[in-house]
Design a protein around this motif. Structure first.
Motif, PDB file in Angstrom:
ATOM      1  N   MET A 176      32.609   4.004 -11.602  1.00  0.00           N
ATOM      2  CA  MET A 176      33.377   4.555 -12.544  1.00  0.00           C
ATOM      3  C   MET A 176      33.627   3.334 -13.883  1.00  0.00           C
ATOM      4  N   ALA A 177      33.251   4.158 -14.956  1.00  0.00           N
ATOM      5  CA  ALA A 177      33.546   3.353 -16.101  1.00  0.00           C
ATOM      6  C   ALA A 177      34.924   3.054 -16.584  1.00  0.00           C
ATOM      7  N   ILE A 178      35.158   2.128 -17.083  1.00  0.00           N
ATOM      8  CA  ILE A 178      36.473   1.546 -17.451  1.00  0.00           C
ATOM      9  C   ILE A 178      36.695   1.686 -19.091  1.00  0.00           C
ATOM     10  N   LEU A 179      37.637   2.158 -19.634  1.00  0.00           N
ATOM     11  CA  LEU A 179      37.714   2.317 -21.009  1.00  0.00           C
ATOM     12  C   LEU A 179      38.683   1.319 -21.602  1.00  0.00           C
ATOM     13  N   ASP A 180      38.054   0.897 -22.511  1.00  0.00           N
ATOM     14  CA  ASP A 180      38.758  -0.216 -23.412  1.00  0.00           C
ATOM     15  C   ASP A 180      39.563   0.321 -24.409  1.00  0.00           C
ATOM     16  N   ALA A 181      40.999   0.091 -24.599  1.00  0.00           N
ATOM     17  CA  ALA A 181      41.729   0.842 -25.538  1.00  0.00           C
ATOM     18  C   ALA A 181      40.920   0.469 -26.911  1.00  0.00           C
ATOM     19  N   ASN A 182      40.401  -0.505 -27.362  1.00  0.00           N
ATOM     20  CA  ASN A 182      39.967  -0.664 -28.633  1.00  0.00           C
ATOM     21  C   ASN A 182      38.819   0.491 -28.852  1.00  0.00           C
ATOM     22  N   GLU A 183      38.130   0.872 -27.943  1.00  0.00           N
ATOM     23  CA  GLU A 183      36.898   1.769 -28.114  1.00  0.00           C
ATOM     24  C   GLU A 183      37.287   3.213 -28.145  1.00  0.00           C
ATOM     25  N   SER A 184      38.672   3.772 -27.529  1.00  0.00           N
ATOM     26  CA  SER A 184      38.871   5.037 -27.306  1.00  0.00           C
ATOM     27  C   SER A 184      39.748   5.505 -28.222  1.00  0.00           C
ATOM     28  N   PHE A 185      40.464   4.810 -29.298  1.00  0.00           N
ATOM     29  CA  PHE A 185      41.170   4.916 -30.466  1.00  0.00           C
ATOM     30  C   PHE A 185      40.311   4.903 -31.601  1.00  0.00           C
ATOM     31  N   PHE A 186      40.808   5.526 -32.782  1.00  0.00           N
ATOM     32  CA  PHE A 186      40.051   5.607 -33.818  1.00  0.00           C
ATOM     33  C   PHE A 186      40.375   4.309 -34.586  1.00  0.00           C
ATOM     34  N   THR A 187      39.123   3.700 -35.383  1.00  0.00           N
ATOM     35  CA  THR A 187      39.069   2.490 -36.080  1.00  0.00           C
ATOM     36  C   THR A 187      38.674   2.834 -37.498  1.00  0.00           C
ATOM     37  N   ALA A 188      39.632   2.709 -38.336  1.00  0.00           N
ATOM     38  CA  ALA A 188      38.985   2.769 -39.698  1.00  0.00           C
ATOM     39  C   ALA A 188      38.198   2.091 -40.042  1.00  0.00           C
ATOM     40  N   PHE A 189      37.066   2.616 -41.098  1.00  0.00           N
ATOM     41  CA  PHE A 189      36.221   1.875 -41.693  1.00  0.00           C
ATOM     42  C   PHE A 189      35.608   2.405 -42.938  1.00  0.00           C
ATOM     43  N   GLU A 190      35.057   1.575 -43.624  1.00  0.00           N
ATOM     44  CA  GLU A 190      34.567   2.095 -44.754  1.00  0.00           C
ATOM     45  C   GLU A 190      33.209   1.899 -45.055  1.00  0.00           C
ATOM     46  N   PRO A 191      32.440   3.136 -45.073  1.00  0.00           N
ATOM     47  CA  PRO A 191      30.892   2.938 -45.071  1.00  0.00           C
ATOM     48  C   PRO A 191      30.453   2.469 -46.334  1.00  0.00           C
ATOM     49  N   LYS A 192      29.342   1.908 -46.184  1.00  0.00           N
ATOM     50  CA  LYS A 192      28.507   1.508 -47.531  1.00  0.00           C
ATOM     51  C   LYS A 192      28.137   2.928 -48.169  1.00  0.00           C
ATOM     52  N   GLN A 193      28.132   2.691 -49.705  1.00  0.00           N
ATOM     53  CA  GLN A 193      27.859   3.910 -50.170  1.00  0.00           C
ATOM     54  C   GLN A 193      26.479   3.614 -50.935  1.00  0.00           C
ATOM     55  N   LYS A 194      25.480   4.538 -51.121  1.00  0.00           N
ATOM     56  CA  LYS A 194      24.296   4.394 -51.681  1.00  0.00           C
ATOM     57  C   LYS A 194      24.418   4.352 -53.399  1.00  0.00           C
ATOM     58  N   ASN A 195      25.197   4.404 -54.057  1.00  0.00           N
ATOM     59  CA  ASN A 195      25.363   4.556 -55.382  1.00  0.00           C
ATOM     60  C   ASN A 195      26.052   3.316 -55.795  1.00  0.00           C
ATOM     61  N   ARG A 196      26.471   2.341 -54.711  1.00  0.00           N
ATOM     62  CA  ARG A 196      27.350   1.059 -55.098  1.00  0.00           C
ATOM     63  C   ARG A 196      26.158  -0.119 -55.017  1.00  0.00           C
ATOM     64  N   PHE A 197      25.465  -0.554 -55.847  1.00  0.00           N
ATOM     65  CA  PHE A 197      24.456  -1.476 -55.971  1.00  0.00           C
ATOM     66  C   PHE A 197      24.359  -1.874 -57.209  1.00  0.00           C
ATOM     67  N   MET A 198      23.894  -3.302 -57.249  1.00  0.00           N
ATOM     68  CA  MET A 198      23.302  -4.047 -58.557  1.00  0.00           C
ATOM     69  C   MET A 198      22.041  -4.567 -58.089  1.00  0.00           C
ATOM     70  N   LEU A 199      21.063  -4.522 -58.976  1.00  0.00           N
ATOM     71  CA  LEU A 199      19.856  -5.332 -58.544  1.00  0.00           C
ATOM     72  C   LEU A 199      19.760  -6.196 -59.916  1.00  0.00           C
ATOM     73  N   TYR A 200      19.270  -7.334 -59.567  1.00  0.00           N
ATOM     74  CA  TYR A 200      18.947  -8.517 -60.618  1.00  0.00           C
ATOM     75  C   TYR A 200      17.676  -8.942 -60.186  1.00  0.00           C
ATOM     76  N   CYS A 201      16.973  -8.747 -61.484  1.00  0.00           N
ATOM     77  CA  CYS A 201      15.509  -9.093 -61.826  1.00  0.00           C
ATOM     78  C   CYS A 201      15.328  -9.932 -63.058  1.00  0.00           C
ATOM     79  N   ASP A 202      14.931 -10.932 -63.117  1.00  0.00           N
ATOM     80  CA  ASP A 202      14.611 -11.583 -64.303  1.00  0.00           C
ATOM     81  C   ASP A 202      13.844 -10.990 -65.345  1.00  0.00           C
ATOM     82  N   GLY A 203      14.484 -10.585 -66.553  1.00  0.00           N
ATOM     83  CA  GLY A 203      13.491  -9.866 -67.537  1.00  0.00           C
ATOM     84  C   GLY A 203      14.036  -8.653 -67.950  1.00  0.00           C
ATOM     85  N   ILE A 204      14.913  -7.994 -66.644  1.00  0.00           N
ATOM     86  CA  ILE A 204      14.950  -6.565 -66.855  1.00  0.00           C
ATOM     87  C   ILE A 204      16.671  -6.565 -66.607  1.00  0.00           C
TER      88      ILE A 204
END
Length: 162
Positions: free
Chosen positions: A1-29
């Motif tokens: 029988m599997a034992i559930l961990d309290a940290n895994e069974s409740f919702f954990t808030a997270f902030e996903p990375k967004q595709k439009n949040r980036f900066m590219l640094y290239c010498d000359g551009i």
């Protein structure tokens, strides 16, 4: 029988990375010209070993795949001129000369940003050289589209700092 961990069974808030949040640094551009960066990816080769009546595999060479960059082409400073300056180090069309390896390759940095513009992830693309370029087409029917330049770079290797 599997034992559930309290940290895994409740919702954990997270902030996903967004595709439009980036900066590219290239010498000359300038960074404000960058519209998009393709996926950073790799391929692990496999070496086949024939052993009696079965095939076994071991890891072969790792190859970092090409990355496509898209930039806007403003009037000033010219995006096309920025890309061509880097391209002229690879090959000068007028004279037919090619540049030295050390000058052709550039290190690019992609910073992935969080919701308050903090850097949450950083990729360093080492030894990039241009393998393909497309300066975009012109069309009388297009009214509201900004001119874009697409070019492909081949990195020697990539480093994910964090």
């Amino acid at each position: 029988m599997a034992i559930l961990d309290a940290n895994e069974s409740f919702f954990t808030a997270f902030e996903p990375k967004q595709k439009n949040r980036f900066m590219l640094y290239c010498d000359g551009i300038p960074a404000f010209m960058i519209k998009g960066v393709g996926a950073i990816s790799f391929t692990n080769g496999a070496v086949e070993l024939n052993h009696i009546n079965v095939n076994r595999y071991v890891k072969g060479k790792t190859k970092w795949n090409t990355i496509q960059l898209t930039i806007f082409d403003p009037i000033t400073p010219s995006g096309a001129q920025s890309v061509m300056e880097w391209m002229r180090i690879h090959h000068e069309s007028v004279t037919g000369r090619d540049g030295y390896r050390k000058k052709k390759k550039k290190d690019l940095t992609v910073n992935v940003l969080g919701p308050v513009n903090d850097i949450v992830s950083e990729w360093i693309l080492k030894g990039c050289l241009i393998t393909e370029g497309n300066f975009g087409d012109y069309n009388w029917d297009t009214v509201d589209a900004a001119q874009e330049i697409q070019f492909t770079v081949q990195p020697d290797y990539c480093i994910l700092n964090y």
